[in-house]
Design a protein around this motif. Structure first.
Motif, PDB file in Angstrom:
ATOM      1  N   ASP A 153      -7.452   6.882  -1.556  1.00  0.00           N
ATOM      2  CA  ASP A 153      -6.165   6.857  -1.707  1.00  0.00           C
ATOM      3  C   ASP A 153      -5.587   5.639  -2.091  1.00  0.00           C
ATOM      4  N   LEU A 154      -4.429   5.436  -3.182  1.00  0.00           N
ATOM      5  CA  LEU A 154      -4.018   4.396  -3.412  1.00  0.00           C
ATOM      6  C   LEU A 154      -3.081   3.745  -1.999  1.00  0.00           C
ATOM      7  N   THR A 155      -3.230   2.650  -1.668  1.00  0.00           N
ATOM      8  CA  THR A 155      -2.452   2.058  -0.469  1.00  0.00           C
ATOM      9  C   THR A 155      -1.758   0.814  -0.850  1.00  0.00           C
ATOM     10  N   LYS A 156      -2.019   0.301  -2.168  1.00  0.00           N
ATOM     11  CA  LYS A 156      -1.388  -1.011  -2.452  1.00  0.00           C
ATOM     12  C   LYS A 156      -0.819  -0.775  -3.825  1.00  0.00           C
ATOM     13  N   ARG A 183       6.737   9.928  -4.021  1.00  0.00           N
ATOM     14  CA  ARG A 183       6.571  10.759  -2.648  1.00  0.00           C
ATOM     15  C   ARG A 183       4.959  11.066  -2.962  1.00  0.00           C
ATOM     16  N   LEU A 184       4.510  11.112  -4.233  1.00  0.00           N
ATOM     17  CA  LEU A 184       3.010  11.716  -4.527  1.00  0.00           C
ATOM     18  C   LEU A 184       1.839  10.288  -3.856  1.00  0.00           C
ATOM     19  N   LEU A 185       2.588   9.426  -3.576  1.00  0.00           N
ATOM     20  CA  LEU A 185       1.792   8.106  -2.992  1.00  0.00           C
ATOM     21  C   LEU A 185       2.200   7.717  -1.617  1.00  0.00           C
ATOM     22  N   PRO A 186       1.953   9.069  -0.519  1.00  0.00           N
ATOM     23  CA  PRO A 186       2.334   9.037   0.789  1.00  0.00           C
ATOM     24  C   PRO A 186       1.347   7.859   1.680  1.00  0.00           C
ATOM     25  N   ALA A 187       0.154   7.700   0.997  1.00  0.00           N
ATOM     26  CA  ALA A 187      -0.733   6.671   1.697  1.00  0.00           C
ATOM     27  C   ALA A 187      -0.387   5.316   1.748  1.00  0.00           C
ATOM     28  N   LEU A 188       0.585   4.852   0.684  1.00  0.00           N
ATOM     29  CA  LEU A 188       0.973   3.445   0.191  1.00  0.00           C
ATOM     30  C   LEU A 188       1.317   2.728   1.784  1.00  0.00           C
ATOM     31  N   THR A 189       0.747   1.341   1.902  1.00  0.00           N
ATOM     32  CA  THR A 189       0.985   0.578   2.891  1.00  0.00           C
ATOM     33  C   THR A 189       1.588  -0.598   2.476  1.00  0.00           C
ATOM     34  N   VAL A 190       1.344  -0.898   1.030  1.00  0.00           N
ATOM     35  CA  VAL A 190       2.190  -2.000   0.304  1.00  0.00           C
ATOM     36  C   VAL A 190       2.923  -1.645  -0.877  1.00  0.00           C
ATOM     37  N   LEU A 191       4.095  -1.799  -1.147  1.00  0.00           N
ATOM     38  CA  LEU A 191       4.749  -1.579  -2.260  1.00  0.00           C
ATOM     39  C   LEU A 191       5.512  -2.814  -2.584  1.00  0.00           C
ATOM     40  N   ASP A 192       5.263  -3.452  -3.859  1.00  0.00           N
ATOM     41  CA  ASP A 192       5.663  -4.570  -4.344  1.00  0.00           C
ATOM     42  C   ASP A 192       6.505  -4.291  -5.737  1.00  0.00           C
ATOM     43  N   ILE A 193       7.771  -4.328  -5.802  1.00  0.00           N
ATOM     44  CA  ILE A 193       8.611  -4.261  -7.062  1.00  0.00           C
ATOM     45  C   ILE A 193       9.545  -5.078  -7.426  1.00  0.00           C
ATOM     46  N   GLU A 215       5.649   7.291   4.709  1.00  0.00           N
ATOM     47  CA  GLU A 215       5.661   7.040   6.351  1.00  0.00           C
ATOM     48  C   GLU A 215       4.572   5.785   6.949  1.00  0.00           C
ATOM     49  N   ASN A 216       3.785   5.706   5.826  1.00  0.00           N
ATOM     50  CA  ASN A 216       2.657   4.705   6.192  1.00  0.00           C
ATOM     51  C   ASN A 216       2.971   3.123   5.516  1.00  0.00           C
ATOM     52  N   LEU A 217       4.268   3.198   4.923  1.00  0.00           N
ATOM     53  CA  LEU A 217       4.298   1.720   4.596  1.00  0.00           C
ATOM     54  C   LEU A 217       4.482   0.794   5.467  1.00  0.00           C
ATOM     55  N   GLN A 218       4.019  -0.338   5.120  1.00  0.00           N
ATOM     56  CA  GLN A 218       4.105  -1.550   6.155  1.00  0.00           C
ATOM     57  C   GLN A 218       5.078  -2.822   5.391  1.00  0.00           C
ATOM     58  N   LYS A 219       4.956  -2.805   4.030  1.00  0.00           N
ATOM     59  CA  LYS A 219       5.418  -3.988   3.550  1.00  0.00           C
ATOM     60  C   LYS A 219       6.084  -3.369   2.252  1.00  0.00           C
ATOM     61  N   LEU A 220       7.320  -3.838   2.010  1.00  0.00           N
ATOM     62  CA  LEU A 220       8.134  -3.207   1.163  1.00  0.00           C
ATOM     63  C   LEU A 220       8.830  -4.626   0.559  1.00  0.00           C
ATOM     64  N   ASN A 221       8.750  -4.773  -0.839  1.00  0.00           N
ATOM     65  CA  ASN A 221       9.347  -6.200  -1.340  1.00  0.00           C
ATOM     66  C   ASN A 221      10.288  -5.669  -2.655  1.00  0.00           C
ATOM     67  N   VAL A 222      11.492  -5.532  -2.317  1.00  0.00           N
ATOM     68  CA  VAL A 222      12.453  -5.298  -3.463  1.00  0.00           C
ATOM     69  C   VAL A 222      13.285  -6.363  -4.057  1.00  0.00           C
ATOM     70  N   SER A 223      12.935  -7.574  -3.453  1.00  0.00           N
ATOM     71  CA  SER A 223      13.648  -8.808  -3.777  1.00  0.00           C
ATOM     72  C   SER A 223      13.846  -8.954  -5.473  1.00  0.00           C
ATOM     73  N   HIS A 224      14.965  -9.742  -5.884  1.00  0.00           N
ATOM     74  CA  HIS A 224      15.056 -10.161  -7.187  1.00  0.00           C
ATOM     75  C   HIS A 224      15.274  -8.902  -8.119  1.00  0.00           C
ATOM     76  N   ASN A 225      16.313  -7.607  -7.329  1.00  0.00           N
ATOM     77  CA  ASN A 225      16.580  -6.801  -8.385  1.00  0.00           C
ATOM     78  C   ASN A 225      18.158  -6.874  -8.170  1.00  0.00           C
ATOM     79  N   LYS A 226      18.823  -5.564  -8.494  1.00  0.00           N
ATOM     80  CA  LYS A 226      20.277  -5.413  -8.467  1.00  0.00           C
ATOM     81  C   LYS A 226      20.811  -4.503  -7.557  1.00  0.00           C
ATOM     82  N   LEU A 227      20.066  -4.307  -6.404  1.00  0.00           N
ATOM     83  CA  LEU A 227      20.430  -3.402  -5.483  1.00  0.00           C
ATOM     84  C   LEU A 227      21.743  -3.711  -5.004  1.00  0.00           C
ATOM     85  N   GLN A 228      22.884  -2.938  -4.705  1.00  0.00           N
ATOM     86  CA  GLN A 228      24.185  -2.863  -4.171  1.00  0.00           C
ATOM     87  C   GLN A 228      24.000  -2.191  -2.937  1.00  0.00           C
TER      88      GLN A 228
END
Length: 624
Positions: A83-86, A102-112, A128-141
């Motif tokens: 399963d894809l985890t990173k 949602r088709l990648l529920p085993a992800l522990t690292v998502l870097d965007i 639910e298994n995500l441990q690291k989420l990087n959404v820096s340098h985007n345009k999130l309001q």
């Protein structure tokens, strides 16, 4: 396949899908094949404007190579894929993510990071298994509230977005250890947010914060706190209770005094440069046992206390660009590796010594210590009046001049020996000016039957205690150069008070209690932030002669002040200055004005942002 069954419940065609899906040249099949084995896929810097479907469905669809080869070796059994985890899809041109996430529920690292995302899909709650989420340098309001479902999240990186608030329920991320919210548009931090008790590192720099919640002390494991480049004027006292804090960054704010840190025994670096700090006292230093780096550059410090020697672990001290004219020789006792002094009007150390660097400066200061030490042949006289602070009470002044003087000691409290020295003598004046008093000594009440003159100027008072209000014979009170913004109503009991000096404090209005002290003749309240006065109440102050309001924030002068026939508003130069938008209309009189009730009104309002003026029929100016 470890989770194929779970996914099949949502997609009944899984395992039978054989049609070819074109991922495009940007995602080679070999890369996908390797990802199925390793569980890691890196698509950064591929100029993607959207995430290909084959990436979302990497663990769902039959791989392309299975359609081309019906005989599998033991190493190519696609149903045994990992399963894809990173997943790393940073540095692309993504503007959105689909709910296929949602088709990648085993992800522990998502870097965007480094994309053009304006939002995150609600389907992120299923990672639910995500441990690291990087959404820096985007345009999130705004962040979706579903992000609070990621209970296993340990690292969340949201820096360099356009966030204005933090969603409710953020405290549910109780496993979060590293949170970066820097370079956003946050104006507040909710108190509930401070329940993140597992947080070790918090970055709030480059936002628009004017304060921090007191509940921040609930972050018991926090080691690194960065609040650089905000609008903080103070920090909550509770910050001093954060026992695990090791690195604290408060640079480029609006702090006027250094916080005290009695419980921060592990603090190693304190960065408070580029603020408006005016004083550094023993109370700020005595608890910093582990400090290695102290950054005080670009402030308004005028001196460094001898207690700097308490910082025996200090390695780097930056005092550049302050108003320091001399250094304590005791500074030479420290084992500094770096000392910055440029930009100070130092007069006690030659410039050539400073230019030679840290070690030469320390060597020079150590030599001055030896020069100043008394030789063994010099007798040291000890008397009963010698105080622990090695200063003495001027008994002669008490007996002959009736003055209790303990000024210019830079002390935080007045020793009991000072009051004990009064004994049965009469004292009419008290001078405790030029110290670092944060509160009025309680024992001053012992002098209530005799003292008429009290000087508490140039201290750190932020409030007036009721003990002072019991000095019934008080006629003169000097409170200038403190941190006062109000006066207690109980001061109305000072029925003999004639003169009060409140200059250089933090008053935004003329204290209400002053209108109710009928004996007042002089009110000096220059260099504050007073925006208005009440002319009707002032008219009732029949004995008021002098009111100094220069350098405040008055926008207009009430014409009714002209009815205060006894009042003279004078400036230090004895002139009249009406500050208009682009000119100063001077109506000063050179002759000495009489102090009679019929004396003409003289305005001294230099430094005010006043409204326009216009000439009257008589040719004299009137306020419009």
């Amino acid at each position: 396949m470890s989770r194929l069954k779970g996914v099949a419940e949502r997609d009944p065609r899984v395992g039978f899908r054989a049609e070819r899906r074109d991922c495009g040249a940007s995602v080679p099949q070999g890369l996908l094949k390797a990802a199925r084995k390793s569980g890691q896929l890196n698509l950064s810097g591929r100029n993607l404007s959207e995430v290909p479907q084959c990436v979302w469905r990497i663990n769902v669809d039959i791989p392309e190579e299975a359609n081309q080869n019906l005989s599998f070796s033991s190493t190519e059994r696609w149903w045994e894929q990992t399963d894809l985890t990173k997943l790393i899809i940073s540095n692309n041109k993504l503007q959105s993510l689909t709910d296929d996430l949602r088709l990648l529920p085993a992800l522990t690292v998502l870097d965007i990071h480094d994309n053009q995302l304006t939002s995150l899909p609600s389907a992120i709650r299923e990672l639910e298994n995500l441990q690291k989420l990087n959404v820096s340098h985007n345009k999130l309001q705004i962040l979706p509230k579903e992000i609070t479902n990621l209970r296993n999240l340990k690292g969340l990186y949201l820096q360099h977005n356009e966030l204005t608030c933090i969603p409710e329920g953020f405290e549910q991320l109780f496993n979060l250890e590293d949170l970066d919210l820097s370079n956003n548009r946050l104006t507040t931090v909710p108190a509930s947010f401070c329940s993140l008790s597992s947080l070790v590192r918090l970055n709030l720099s480059s936002n628009q914060l004017k304060s921090l919640p007191a509940e921040i002390s609930g972050m018991k494991r926090l080691k690194h706190l960065d609040c650089n480049s905000n609008f903080l004027e103070t920090v909550p006292p509770e910050l001093a209770n954060m026992e695990s804090l090791e690195l604290l960054y408060l640079r480029r704010n609006k702090l006027r005094f250094l916080p005290e840190f009695p419980s921060c025994r592990l603090l190693k670096e304190l960065h408070v440069g580029e603020n408006q700090i005016e004083m550094l006292g023993p109370e700020h230093l005595k608890h910093l046992n582990s400090i290695l780096v102290l950054d005080l550059r670009d402030n308004k410090l005028k001196s460094v206390p001898d207690e700097i020697t308490l910082l025996q672990s200090l390695e780097r001290l930056d005092l550049s660009n302050n108003d320091i004219s001399s250094l304590p020789c005791s500074l030479g006792k420290l084992h500094l590796k770096f000392l910055a002094l440029e930009g100070n009007p130092l007069r006690t150390i030659r410039r050539e010594i400073i230019n030679k660097g840290t070690q030469e400066v320390l060597k020079y200061l150590r030599s001055k210590i030896k020069d100043d030490e008394p030789s063994q042949s010099d007798p040291v006289t000890e008397t009963a009046m010698t105080l622990p602070s090695e200063s003495r009470v001027n008994v002669h002044a008490i007996v002959t001049l009736k003055i209790l003087d303990y000024s210019d000691k830079q002390t935080t409290l007045i020793p009991d020996e000072v009051f004990d020295a009064v004994k049965s003598n009469i004292v009419t004046s008290v001078n405790f000016s030029k110290n670092q008093l944060c509160e009025i000594p309680k024992r001053i009440v012992e002098l209530k039957e005799m003292v008429s003159d009290v000087n508490l100027s140039f201290n750190r008072l932020s409030s007036i205690s009721l003990d002072l209000c019991m000095l019934q014979k008080l006629t003169f009170l000097d409170l200038r150069n403190n941190f006062l913004n109000s006066l207690p109503e109980e001061m109305e009991s000072l029925i003999r008070l004639q003169t009060i000096n409140l200059s250089f404090n933090r008053f935004k209005i003329l204290p209400e209690v002053l209108y109710h002290i009928p004996t007042l003749e002089t009110i000096l309240i220059s260099n504050n932030q007073v925006g208005s006065v009440d002319p009707q109440k002032m008219k009732a102050m029949e004995k008021l002669i002098t009111l100094d309001l220069q350098n405040n924030d008055l926008l207009q002068i009430p014409p009714e002040l002209g009815n205060c026939v006894n009042l003279r508003l004078i400036s230090s130069s004895g002139t009249l200055g009406l500050c208009c938008q682009a000119s100063v209309l001077s109506l000063s009189r050179k002759e000495e004005l009489p102090l009679s009730p019929s004396a003409p009104l003289t305005l001294a309002l230099k430094g005010q942002p006043l409204g326009r003026t216009k000439p009257s029929e008589s040719g004299k100016p009137e306020l419009s």
